[in-house]
Design an enzyme around this catalytic site. Structure first.
Site, PDB file in Angstrom:
ATOM      1  N   SER A 175       0.811  -1.214   0.000  1.00 38.82           N
ATOM      2  CA  SER A 175       0.000   0.000   0.000  1.00 38.82           C
ATOM      3  C   SER A 175       0.843   1.263   0.000  1.00 38.82           C
ATOM      4  O   SER A 175       0.441   2.284  -0.563  1.00 38.82           O
ATOM      5  CB  SER A 175      -0.945   0.002   1.209  1.00 38.82           C
ATOM      6  OG  SER A 175      -1.861  -1.057   1.126  1.00 38.82           O
ATOM      7  N   HIS A 238      -0.139   3.687   4.505  1.00 39.53           N
ATOM      8  CA  HIS A 238      -0.956   4.347   3.498  1.00 39.53           C
ATOM      9  C   HIS A 238      -0.677   5.859   3.502  1.00 39.53           C
ATOM     10  O   HIS A 238      -0.434   6.468   2.449  1.00 39.53           O
ATOM     11  CB  HIS A 238      -2.451   4.131   3.774  1.00 39.53           C
ATOM     12  CG  HIS A 238      -2.915   2.719   3.631  1.00 39.53           C
ATOM     13  ND1 HIS A 238      -2.489   1.706   4.452  1.00 39.53           N
ATOM     14  CD2 HIS A 238      -3.805   2.155   2.770  1.00 39.53           C
ATOM     15  CE1 HIS A 238      -3.081   0.576   4.105  1.00 39.53           C
ATOM     16  NE2 HIS A 238      -3.884   0.815   3.087  1.00 39.53           N
TER      17      HIS A 238
END
Length: 291
Positions: A175, A238
């Site tokens: 991610s 993220h």
């Protein structure tokens, strides 16, 4: 003999004509693909330059290769020991030499290799979808060396930020790299918004917002509301990957037809990244609760 020679010449001309027509159709299709990609990836003033030199050499090997590697590792751990289900993988993954673990921080390669290991089928499919649908067009425009630099900056930034902000948590998934690509693309859309068709620009921003919001919501849900057995998906990676993309990625992707090494914004971003890297290393050695 003359008739046979004439027939052979005519058949040769027909074959050459058919080959030319086939090549022309292929070129027309490629031109349409490049034209569509330029509208999605570049501001209007850079599209002409891209279309003049657009080609598929080299092809988007980095994104395709990294996606194949991630899928191969997932299948290996999913099949290595039979799983009751693939929603969450725990058997074998925790002991993988790829996963980032707080108690294994001295094995420095784990700060990068964690991107190869995923927590479950929905995790890897989500990452693969995003990095292929966005990464391939980006690599066709900016080429592999630029895209790989942004992607790996997000991966490294994600693991370092997670080791500082969530120091007792293991980390899996690509991610950080995916969000670096999204962050760089998002900033270019935002900065060049006036050069786009208004509705087209709004649609792209809304699409990015929906994808990021859904994925972040799922990561937060897994982390805080519905903890599961096995490795978690860190939401910190993220955010850090997105910030890497919005800084380093933005500069690199905005220098489409320029040498980004000569852009002072690139070096400012690199210096900021290195300062954070030094701080994260110092924190992990002397201050981390995981020590």
């Amino acid at each position: 003999m003359e008739m046979e020679r004439m027939n052979m010449d005519m058949s040769g001309e027909e074959e050459e004509k058919e080959n030319n027509e086939r090549n022309s159709r292929v070129c027309t299709t490629c031109d349409k693909i490049h034209e569509s990609i330029s509208k999605w990836m570049l501001p209007e003033n850079a599209r002409g330059t891209y279309l003049e030199r657009a080609n598929c050499i080299p092809p988007p090997l980095f994104i395709i290769s990294i996606s194949i590697a991630e899928m191969a590792v997932f299948i290996y751990y999913a099949v290595w020991k039979p799983q009751k289900q693939w929603i969450t993988l725990d058997t074998g993954v925790w002991n993988s030499p790829f996963i980032y673990r707080p108690d294994k921080r001295d094995e420095a390669w784990r700060f990068i290799s964690y991107m190869l290991v995923h927590a479950g089928i929905q995790h890897i499919l989500g990452n693969l979808f995003l990095q292929l649908i966005l990464g391939i067009p980006l690599e066709m425009v900016h080429k592999g060396h630029r895209v790989s630099l942004v992607y790996l900056a997000g991966v490294i930034g994600g693991s370092l930020a997670s080791s500082v902000c969530d120091p007792l948590q293991a980390l899996v998934g690509a991610s950080g790299g995916v969000y670096a690509l999204i962050g760089g693309y998002f900033m270019n859309v935002l900065v060049n918004f006036r050069e786009m068709i208004p509705l087209f620009g709004v649609f792209r921003l809304l699409l990015i917002g929906i994808i990021v919001g859904t994925d972040m919501g799922f990561a937060l849900y897994r982390r805080f509301i519905a903890p599961v057995n096995g490795p978690q998906v860190s939401f910190v990676a993220h955010i850090a990957g997105g910030l890497a993309g919005m800084s380093i990625g933005y500069v690199i992707f905005s220098c489409f037809d320029k040498n980004f090494i000569k852009d002072p914004r690139f070096w400012i971003s690199i210096v900021a990244f290195l300062v954070f890297l030094v701080f994260a290393v110092f924190f992990n050695i002397f201050l981390s609760p995981a020590n």
